[in-house]
Design an enzyme around this catalytic site. Structure first.
Site, PDB file in Angstrom:
ATOM      1  N   GLU A 228       0.883  -1.170   0.000  1.00 12.06           N
ATOM      2  CA  GLU A 228       0.000   0.000   0.000  1.00 12.06           C
ATOM      3  C   GLU A 228       0.912   1.210   0.000  1.00 12.06           C
ATOM      4  O   GLU A 228       1.583   1.495   0.988  1.00 12.06           O
ATOM      5  CB  GLU A 228      -0.922  -0.019   1.220  1.00 12.06           C
ATOM      6  CG  GLU A 228      -2.062   0.994   1.095  1.00 12.06           C
ATOM      7  CD  GLU A 228      -1.804   2.268   1.856  1.00 12.06           C
ATOM      8  OE1 GLU A 228      -1.418   3.275   1.202  1.00 12.06           O
ATOM      9  OE2 GLU A 228      -1.989   2.290   3.071  1.00 12.06           O
ATOM     10  N   CYS A 262      -1.694   8.576   2.970  1.00 10.96           N
ATOM     11  CA  CYS A 262      -1.673   8.193   1.559  1.00 10.96           C
ATOM     12  C   CYS A 262      -3.032   8.373   0.915  1.00 10.96           C
ATOM     13  O   CYS A 262      -3.133   8.706  -0.268  1.00 10.96           O
ATOM     14  CB  CYS A 262      -1.226   6.735   1.415  1.00 10.96           C
ATOM     15  SG  CYS A 262       0.467   6.421   1.951  1.00 10.96           S
ATOM     16  N   GLU A 361       3.123  13.403  -4.910  1.00 13.46           N
ATOM     17  CA  GLU A 361       2.300  13.349  -3.703  1.00 13.46           C
ATOM     18  C   GLU A 361       2.747  14.448  -2.754  1.00 13.46           C
ATOM     19  O   GLU A 361       3.940  14.583  -2.468  1.00 13.46           O
ATOM     20  CB  GLU A 361       2.442  11.986  -3.025  1.00 13.46           C
ATOM     21  CG  GLU A 361       1.600  11.849  -1.758  1.00 13.46           C
ATOM     22  CD  GLU A 361       1.673  10.464  -1.147  1.00 13.46           C
ATOM     23  OE1 GLU A 361       0.695  10.046  -0.519  1.00 13.46           O
ATOM     24  OE2 GLU A 361       2.709   9.794  -1.310  1.00 13.46           O
TER      25      GLU A 361
END
Length: 457
Positions: A228, A262, A361
């Site tokens: 993940e 995330c 990100e």
């Protein structure tokens, strides 16, 4: 060598932990393998009893555990309490459902009897991040132990106290010795743990770069992995959306865990017609959160987990501004004492393809606003990313929103009129550079088992 827990509010060392030697790590792996020989034979009744005991320990110790997170990585107390409650819930969920999820599945063939059986693999190594230092571990730990596996934890080096607290919780709950152990090691020692023949699988939550390295090594050894990884999650706001509600939900999603998540919303894609109105509402909501000491009950946002992470985020913000982005809110590092790793909630607009925030990100309280001509253009922008963890769309037409979520958005979790979140009842994970495999639900517990065919003629 030592591993230090450092308070992100003031930069002071809370406690130092001695890093485990190679011999100590080897001994712990051997202990856990021996524990697995017996644990794999345990009944679901025994595992359920112990898992419910673990849930009770989490409930009883929730205040001290939330306090520990506040000290080690700056999570406000109310958020820490919510995280521990969620850990308790995932333990109770798998205690109630694991036996059914792993029940033999009969299959009609020409044999006298044929079925699928789910058997434990052995030791699963978990390489976990600091942002949700309990939840990230428990969403692996609960299904892994209920499936008859054992666990080793390599936690992030800035939350060593949380790592040790998890091992102690397992002991307090009454689990057999060494069924789950923490390895107090740095990243450079992980390779040898993965390579150990008793370690059968690896689960990692972290950056895409870390995932590539771990997956590459594990693949070379033919060991199963679940990853993940990062995300640049898009939220699309259509012209028929309830803008007041959407702005509140979007701000909440962007500022979850101070943006250090995330699956938090990162990119907000606004259809032109509502761009100005939504932006005004969104700025108001982003500016409404109270920043302060994470140990104070009224605090909404504490510091970021480390000062270096804050500095990296600020550098990202500045690069985007240099390339033409407009800073509508924040974008500053507090310069007074007692604000060691703090960063202001920040909103950037005018984002274009080619700017770093369009594809990178932003792991902190920074939101980016992008303009779309229409719905089709908004969907195109949303999918124009190498990631694929979560996505959301806001519209008053729920049927149309469902169609977009189901067939148009490319991500592992797609929500309508809601922030994206993990839930033990639903599978969780990403695609593309956000990783592979699934955690939670029946899918999560079946990731680390031998799905075995049994055939009797």
């Amino acid at each position: 060598m030592s591993i230090n827990a450092i308070n992100p509010v003031n930069g002071k060392i809370i406690k130092s932990y001695k890093e485990a030697t190679e011999d100590t790590v080897r001994r712990k792996i051997e202990q856990t393998h021996k524990a697995w020989i017996n644990w794999r034979e345990s009944s679901f009744e025994d595992r359920t009893r112990l898992m419910n005991s673990l849930a009770a320990q989490l409930h009883n110790q929730r205040d001290s555990l939330a306090n520990l997170m506040a000290l080690e990585m700056g999570k406000p107390l109310k958020d820490g309490l919510a995280e521990i409650n969620k850990c308790q819930g995932v333990c109770e969920y798998y205690a109630s459902n694991a036996a059914a999820f792993l029940k033999d599945q009969q299959v009609e063939t020409e044999a006298t009897k044929s079925y699928v059986s789910f058997q434990p693999l052995g030791i699963v190594l978990a390489i976990m991040p600091w942002n949700f230092p309990f939840w990230q571990v428990f969403r692996f730990l609960a299904p892994a132990l209920m499936a008859g596996n054992c666990g080793l934890l390599k936690h992030a080096s800035n939350v060593p106290g949380c790592a040790m607290a998890i091992e102690q919780l397992i002991k307090d709950a009454g689990f057999p010795d060494h069924v789950f152990q923490t390895l107090m090691i740095g990243s450079s020692a992980v390779n040898k743990v993965i390579a150990h023949p008793s370690v059968k699988a690896v689960t990692l939550t972290g950056s895409t770069e870390a995932g590539i390295k771990v997956a590459g090594q594990a693949a070379g050894l033919l060991k199963k992995t679940v990853l993940e990884l990062g995300g640049s999650d898009p939220y699309i706001i259509l012209e028929d959306a309830d803008l007041e509600s959407a702005a509140e939900i979007c701000a909440s999603s962007r500022l979850i865990n101070n943006g250090q998540s995330c699956i938090a919303a990162k990119r907000f894609i606004l259809v032109k017609k509502i761009e100005r109105e939504f932006t005004e509402l969104f700025l108001e909501k982003m500016n409404d959160r109270k920043t302060g000491d994470p140990l104070e009950a009224c605090t909404d946002l504490g510091p970021m987990a480390r000062a270096d992470l804050r500095d990296e985020l600020h550098a990202q913000v500045q690069r985007n501004i240099t390339m033409g982005a407009k800073c509508l809110l924040g974008g500053q590092i507090p310069n007074h004492k007692g604000k060691h790793a703090y960063y202001q909630p920040t909103v950037l607009s005018g984002m274009k393809k080619g700017m770093p925030a369009y594809s990178e990100e932003m792991f902190g309280p920074v939101a980016t606003l992008l303009s779309a001509r229409d719905t089709e253009h908004a969907i195109k922008i949303a999918n124009d990313t190498s990631f694929g963890l979560g996505a959301a769309v806001f519209t008053s037409d729920k049927q149309y929103g469902e169609e977009i979520a189901r067939t148009k958005l490319q991500a592992g979790s797609c929500f309508v009129n809601s922030l994206v979140k993990s839930d033990p009842r639903l599978p969780f994970g990403g695609i593309n550079q956000s990783g592979y495999g699934r955690e939670l639900s029946a899918f999560g517990i079946q990731e680390f088992v031998n799905i075995k065919t049994v055939y009797i003629k």
